[in-house]
Write an enzyme that holds these catalytic residues in place. Structure first.
Site, short mmCIF file in Angstrom:
data_model
loop_
_atom_site.label_atom_id
_atom_site.label_comp_id
_atom_site.label_asym_id
_atom_site.label_seq_id
_atom_site.Cartn_x
_atom_site.Cartn_y
_atom_site.Cartn_z
N CYS A 36 -23.75 -106.85 -4.80
CA CYS A 36 -23.33 -108.26 -4.93
C CYS A 36 -21.88 -108.42 -4.44
CB CYS A 36 -23.45 -108.72 -6.37
SG CYS A 36 -23.07 -110.47 -6.60
N CYS B 210 -28.51 -113.88 -10.13
CA CYS B 210 -27.31 -114.34 -9.42
C CYS B 210 -27.72 -115.21 -8.24
CB CYS B 210 -26.52 -113.12 -8.94
SG CYS B 210 -25.10 -113.50 -7.91
N ASP C 97 -51.28 -80.25 14.18
CA ASP C 97 -51.19 -81.24 15.25
C ASP C 97 -50.49 -80.62 16.47
OD1 ASP C 97 -51.24 -84.33 15.95
OD2 ASP C 97 -49.25 -83.58 16.50
N CYS D 135 -26.28 -113.11 -4.64
CA CYS D 135 -26.89 -111.89 -4.08
C CYS D 135 -28.41 -111.89 -4.19
CB CYS D 135 -26.31 -110.65 -4.74
SG CYS D 135 -26.81 -110.40 -6.47
N THR E 51 -21.35 -113.35 -18.54
CA THR E 51 -21.87 -114.48 -17.76
C THR E 51 -23.37 -114.67 -17.93
OG1 THR E 51 -22.26 -113.07 -15.82
CG2 THR E 51 -20.09 -114.12 -16.01
N CYS F 291 -27.36 -108.96 -11.23
CA CYS F 291 -27.12 -108.88 -9.78
C CYS F 291 -27.69 -107.58 -9.22
CB CYS F 291 -25.61 -108.88 -9.48
SG CYS F 291 -24.70 -110.30 -10.12
N ARG G 7 -30.09 -114.24 -16.14
CA ARG G 7 -30.66 -115.01 -15.03
C ARG G 7 -30.15 -114.44 -13.71
NH1 ARG G 7 -26.53 -118.21 -17.22
NH2 ARG G 7 -24.99 -118.96 -15.70
#
Length: 485
Positions: free
Chosen positions: A38, A65, A435, A68, A30, A34, A63
């Site tokens: 996702c 998603c 402390d 998500c 695709t 992601c 590129r």
């Protein structure tokens, strides 16, 4: 982690949100990348590719998603708990150094050549400093497109792009949508003009009590306030002042930013995330601390405690000196007096000033400092060292060198130095065994309460001793460990 394909694939198949930001999953069929959590059906393992950064996935031609939004996942905790050159570079890129000074400026701050910096980042992150800064600009652009009605030319400038053409090309490449198409996806926003409303993600669990309770209880009047369930404070940013309002929610921190210059958006977000320690991995931290059977019940009672940080390391160092051997209320009073005397006024409904710069504090009349002479000496030595640059507490600072430089100043002992290392430098392993609150909590839990013995016991808590401090403080009657009403 991205090199362990089997482990990454298991995380993707289980949609494990704990690994968001640790690595990114790209799908070769695709051409989309992601976050591990996702919600879509996981692809075949053979079609997955794993990258250490969003910039690396983008450079490989994938590129983001649209479901998500991997560019908006929590940042990798590596860059906050590591002190090496790559971690310093990532913190400085997040703080806008490349956008303001270019790669040569980043290299000069690290003490390396440009080629060395590019080689280091490519080896570990799969992308060079320009690509990493470009990915950050793309995320800033998306935020402005989807949360404001600014003209695209102004969005491009505010996000740090050199031209509208570069802005358009980057948005199309990263999101597979034009800027105009992205804006059509914008939800109607009914908000105050000039105020940006954002969501700051984090890895669950998150215990807001110590985080926001501490910030509210120690807030300096005029600079910070707790109002209507939100922590508000002023911000000194590279291009002008800002005001942020932060409200803890179940799955995010609601952030409302009023900026005098939108070019400071990504820097303001990065500083707020550091202040709230939102890129921490609480599961890893708590698992390590639970290995101590005496500490485990405290962790189990309220898991996900964070180490409250700061938006300005110099400011916190000054406040640490003001707080030496006095109550929280007295420290706030001292700080408020300095703010009125040397702070820069701002316009806001409730907040009045930016915290003074070290240069402004160095020029103060000593009569303003209503404190013992020894603390005045420590204060003046600190602000002069910060003002002339001989002391570096910035995001790219060398933690051990900063410790040594602080210890060399008059009036600075291990307690003050470690508190600054924990809160200002962000060292997750900073520890303050001397402390009194820590020693009392250790005694109550059956842990050794002498500093030397406690240090030996705490070896098993490393590298998360600063988080152990938060859990130990929570066992006592500390107002800073509870949210105000």
């Amino acid at each position: 982690m991205h090199e362990d394909a089997e482990r990454c694939a298991r995380a993707v198949r289980s949609k494990d949100a704990r690994f968001d930001g640790w690595f990114f999953t790209a799908v070769v069929t695709t051409r989309i990348y992601c976050r591990p959590s996702c919600p879509v059906t996981p692809p075949k393992v053979g079609n997955m590719r794993f990258y250490p950064s969003a910039a690396a996935a983008q450079q490989a031609g994938f590129r983001a998603c649209k479901r998500c939004r991997p560019d908006a996942s929590p940042g990798s905790p590596l860059w906050n708990h590591r002190a090496d050159s790559v971690a310093k570079a990532m913190r400085m890129i997040g703080d806008g150094v490349v956008d303001r000074e270019g790669v040569p400026g980043l290299a000069a701050r690290l003490g390396y050549s440009v080629r060395q910096v590019e080689r280091l980042l490519l080896a570990e992150l799969g992308a060079g400093p320009l690509a990493l800064a470009r990915a950050q600009r793309a995320q800033t652009a998306r935020l402005l497109i989807e949360t404001t009605a600014l003209p695209m030319a102004e969005v491009a400038l505010a996000a740090g792009f050199a031209s509208v053409r570069a802005f358009n090309e980057t948005v199309r490449e990263v999101f597979a949508l034009s800027p105009t198409d992205l804006r059509t996806r914008r939800r109607p926003v009914h908000d105050t003009p000039g105020v940006l409303s954002l969501r700051l993600p984090f890895r669950a669990p998150l215990c807001p009590d110590n985080l926001f309770g501490h910030l509210a209880a120690t807030g300096v009047p005029g600079v910070e306030e707790w109002r209507d369930g939100a922590y508000r404070r002023t911000l000194r940013l590279p291009h002008g002042p800002g005001v942020v309002s932060l409200t803890p929610q179940a799955d995010h921190v609601a952030c409302r930013l009023a900026l005098s210059d939108l070019r400071d958006l990504s820097i303001a977000i990065a500083r707020c995330r550091r202040m709230l320690d939102l890129d921490a991995d609480p599961v890893a931290v708590d698992e390590q601390l639970r290995s101590d059977p005496l500490l485990a019940p405290v962790v189990d009672a309220a898991p996900g405690r964070r180490v409250p940080g700061t938006v300005d390391a110099a400011e916190f160092a000054v406040r640490a000196v003001l707080g030496q051997q006095v109550s929280t209320a007295a420290a706030r009073t001292h700080a408020a007096r300095l703010v009125r005397a040397a702070g820069e006024p701002i316009t806001d409904d409730g907040l009045t000033h930016l915290f003074p710069t070290p240069g402004a504090l160095a020029e103060l009349d000593p009569a303003v400092l209503a404190m013992p002479q020894s603390r005045k000496t420590a204060f003046r030595a600190l602000v002069e060292a910060l003002a002339d640059g001989s002391l570096d507490l910035g995001v790219g600072a060398d933690w051990e060198k900063a410790r040594a430089d602080l210890l060399a100043l008059p009036g600075f002992g291990p307690w003050t130095v470690e508190v600054i290392a924990m809160r200002a430098l962000g060292d997750p392993d900073a520890f303050i065994p001397t402390d009194l609150g820590i020693r009392a909590a250790a005694r109550a839990l059956g842990l050794p309460d002498t500093p030397a013995a406690l240090v030996r016991r705490a070896q098993a808590w490393r590298p998360w001793r600063a988080y152990a401090v938060q859990y130990l403080w929570a066992t006592g009657d500390h107002a800073v460990n509870r949210l105000p009403a």
